[in-house]
Design an enzyme around this catalytic site. Structure first.
Site, mmCIF file in Angstrom:
data_model
loop_
_atom_site.group_PDB
_atom_site.id
_atom_site.type_symbol
_atom_site.label_atom_id
_atom_site.label_comp_id
_atom_site.label_asym_id
_atom_site.label_seq_id
_atom_site.Cartn_x
_atom_site.Cartn_y
_atom_site.Cartn_z
ATOM 1 N N ASP A 34 24.836 72.027 15.543
ATOM 2 C CA ASP A 34 23.807 71.099 16.019
ATOM 3 C C ASP A 34 22.730 71.818 16.793
ATOM 4 O O ASP A 34 22.942 72.926 17.278
ATOM 5 C CB ASP A 34 24.437 70.149 17.050
ATOM 6 C CG ASP A 34 25.118 68.976 16.413
ATOM 7 O OD1 ASP A 34 25.692 68.207 17.179
ATOM 8 O OD2 ASP A 34 25.060 68.830 15.190
ATOM 9 N N LYS A 56 20.481 67.916 15.163
ATOM 10 C CA LYS A 56 20.275 66.540 15.590
ATOM 11 C C LYS A 56 19.356 66.566 16.783
ATOM 12 O O LYS A 56 19.587 67.292 17.732
ATOM 13 C CB LYS A 56 21.596 65.944 16.033
ATOM 14 C CG LYS A 56 22.425 65.376 14.930
ATOM 15 C CD LYS A 56 23.600 64.739 15.607
ATOM 16 C CE LYS A 56 24.335 63.822 14.710
ATOM 17 N NZ LYS A 56 25.338 63.093 15.485
ATOM 18 N N MET A 170 20.874 60.844 26.777
ATOM 19 C CA MET A 170 19.858 60.415 25.801
ATOM 20 C C MET A 170 18.931 59.355 26.391
ATOM 21 O O MET A 170 18.514 58.428 25.695
ATOM 22 C CB MET A 170 20.525 59.856 24.522
ATOM 23 C CG MET A 170 21.439 60.850 23.852
ATOM 24 S SD MET A 170 22.331 60.150 22.467
ATOM 25 C CE MET A 170 23.615 59.207 23.293
HETATM 26 N N1 SAH Z 1 28.488 65.462 23.199
HETATM 27 C C1 SAH Z 1 27.487 65.846 24.171
HETATM 28 C C2 SAH Z 1 26.444 64.768 24.404
HETATM 29 C C3 SAH Z 1 25.669 64.390 23.159
HETATM 30 S S1 SAH Z 1 24.410 63.219 23.488
HETATM 31 C C4 SAH Z 1 28.188 66.229 25.472
HETATM 32 O O1 SAH Z 1 29.388 65.976 25.642
HETATM 33 O O2 SAH Z 1 27.525 66.841 26.319
HETATM 34 C C5 SAH Z 1 23.045 64.268 23.835
HETATM 35 C C6 SAH Z 1 22.586 64.084 25.268
HETATM 36 O O3 SAH Z 1 23.404 64.867 26.142
HETATM 37 C C7 SAH Z 1 21.182 64.560 25.541
HETATM 38 O O4 SAH Z 1 20.230 63.578 25.191
HETATM 39 C C8 SAH Z 1 21.224 64.766 27.036
HETATM 40 O O5 SAH Z 1 21.134 63.530 27.728
HETATM 41 C C9 SAH Z 1 22.637 65.288 27.240
HETATM 42 N N2 SAH Z 1 22.670 66.751 27.318
HETATM 43 C C10 SAH Z 1 23.313 67.592 26.486
HETATM 44 N N3 SAH Z 1 23.166 68.873 26.886
HETATM 45 C C11 SAH Z 1 22.417 68.831 28.011
HETATM 46 C C12 SAH Z 1 21.918 69.812 28.913
HETATM 47 N N4 SAH Z 1 22.170 71.114 28.735
HETATM 48 N N5 SAH Z 1 21.186 69.404 29.963
HETATM 49 C C13 SAH Z 1 20.911 68.100 30.166
HETATM 50 N N6 SAH Z 1 21.351 67.123 29.361
HETATM 51 C C14 SAH Z 1 22.106 67.477 28.292
#
Ligand code: SAH
Length: 245
Positions: A34, A56, A170
Site C-alpha cells: 500500500d 490506496k 482518515m
Molecule cells: N491500518 C492502519 C490505518 C489505515 S486508515 C493503521 O493501523 O494504522 C489510514 C489512516 O491512518 C490515515 O488516513 C491516517 O489517519 C492514519 N495514519 C496512518 N499512518 C499514519 C501516520 N504515519 N501518521 C498519521 N496518521 C497516520
C-alpha cells in the site's frame, strides 16, 4: 497454491516493523503493498522478489478493493510466499478482514501478522498517551471518513459525549465537520485536540489547539494525518520527545 501473509507494516518508522513481519518480508516471492507501507521495507526483500503496488489513498482507493483482493488471490496461485503489506495493523481500518474472507472463500491458506497501529503509535510519538490514569479510562478509534453519498452521518456522535480519548483516522479532510459535531454534542469550545501529520516519520508534525481553532491551524498539514481529541492532549507539554521544536 501459495500462502498469503496479511501483514501489518507499522505506522511509518521502519524500526516499528515486527520481527515476524520482517521475517516474512525476507522470505517473500511477491510483496503487494500500500501507499501507507514504508517503501524502505521492500529493500529487505530477497533478490528476485516481485513488488506489486496497489496504492490506496487516504480517502479514495486507486485500486478498488475487489481488484486488490483478486490481485492477492492471483499471486497466491503463482507464488509460494505472498506478503500483503499494509500500513499500521491489518484490522484497524485496513480491510484485512475482507482480504482474508476473499482468500478463505477460494481455499487459500493465510496468516495475519499484526502491525503497530498508527492509532496508538502516532499519538505516542507525539507524546500523547491514549489512556492516562486519572484522565481517561478508555479510547475510541473512529473513521473520520464517511461515504459521501449518504445524506446523514453514520458516526453515532451522541456516543462521544464521554471523556474517552477519540482518535479519528482518515479525518483531516473532515476536520471542520468533526470539530463542529463535537461542539454540538456539548464539548467545550476550548476542549483539547491535536492533529498529527506523518507520524513516526522524520517529518512528523503535531499541531495542538482547541475544537474552535484547530481547523485554521491544521487544515493544510500533509497526509497521512490523524486527529486526537481529549484531555490527554495536554500531556504532550511534558511527554513530547520525538519532534524537534
Ligand atoms: N491500518 C492502519 C490505518 C489505515 S486508515 C493503521 O493501523 O494504522 C489510514 C489512516 O491512518 C490515515 O488516513 C491516517 O489517519 C492514519 N495514519 C496512518 N499512518 C499514519 C501516520 N504515519 N501518521 C498519521 N496518521 C497516520
Amino acid at each position: 497454491m501459495g500462502k498469503v501473509y496479511l501483514t501489518g507494516a507499522g505506522p511509518g518508522d521502519i524500526d516499528l516493523l515486527t520481527v515476524k513481519a520482517l521475517r516474512v518480508v525476507r522470505e517473500a516471492d511477491v510483496i503487494i503493498y500500500d501507499r501507507l507501507a514504508n517503501p524502505d521495507i521492500l529493500a529487505e526483500a530477497k533478490n528476485g522478489c516481485e513488488f506489486i503496488y496497489v496504492g490506496k489513498e487516504d480517502s479514495h482507493h486507486t485500486l478498488p478493493q475487489e481488484e486488490i483482493n483478486e490481485e492477492i488471490y492471483q499471486a497466491a496461485l503463482k507464488y509460494d510466499t505472498v506478503v500483503r503489506l499494509k500500513g499500521g495493523d491489518p484490522f484497524v481500518f485496513g480491510r484485512g478482514g475482507e482480504e482474508g474472507i476473499y482468500l478463505y472463500e477460494r481455499g487459500v491458506t493465510f496468516e495475519f501478522i499484526p502491525g503497530v497501529t498508527s492509532a496508538i503509535a502516532v499519538p505516542e510519538y507525539a507524546g500523547i498517551p491514549v489512556t492516562h490514569r486519572g484522565i481517561t479510562v478508555s479510547f475510541r478509534v473512529v473513521t473520520g471518513h464517511e461515504s459521501t453519498n449518504k445524506s446523514h452521518s453514520q458516526i453515532p456522535w451522541e456516543n462521544y459525549k464521554t471523556d474517552d480519548t477519540i482518535i479519528f483516522l482518515m479525518g483531516l479532510h473532515r476536520l471542520k465537520v468533526i470539530t463542529q459535531k463535537l461542539m454540538e454534542i456539548g464539548k467545550p469550545k476550548n476542549y483539547p485536540i491535536a492533529v498529527i501529520s506523518r507520524g513516526t516519520r522524520p517529518d512528523e508534525k503535531t499541531v495542538v489547539g482547541t475544537l474552535e481553532d484547530i481547523y485554521e491551524k491544521a487544515k493544510d498539514l500533509p497526509t497521512p494525518a490523524l486527529i486526537v481529541v481529549g484531555e490527554v492532549v495536554r500531556l504532550r507539554e511534558q511527554l513530547s520527545w520525538f519532534e524537534t521544536p
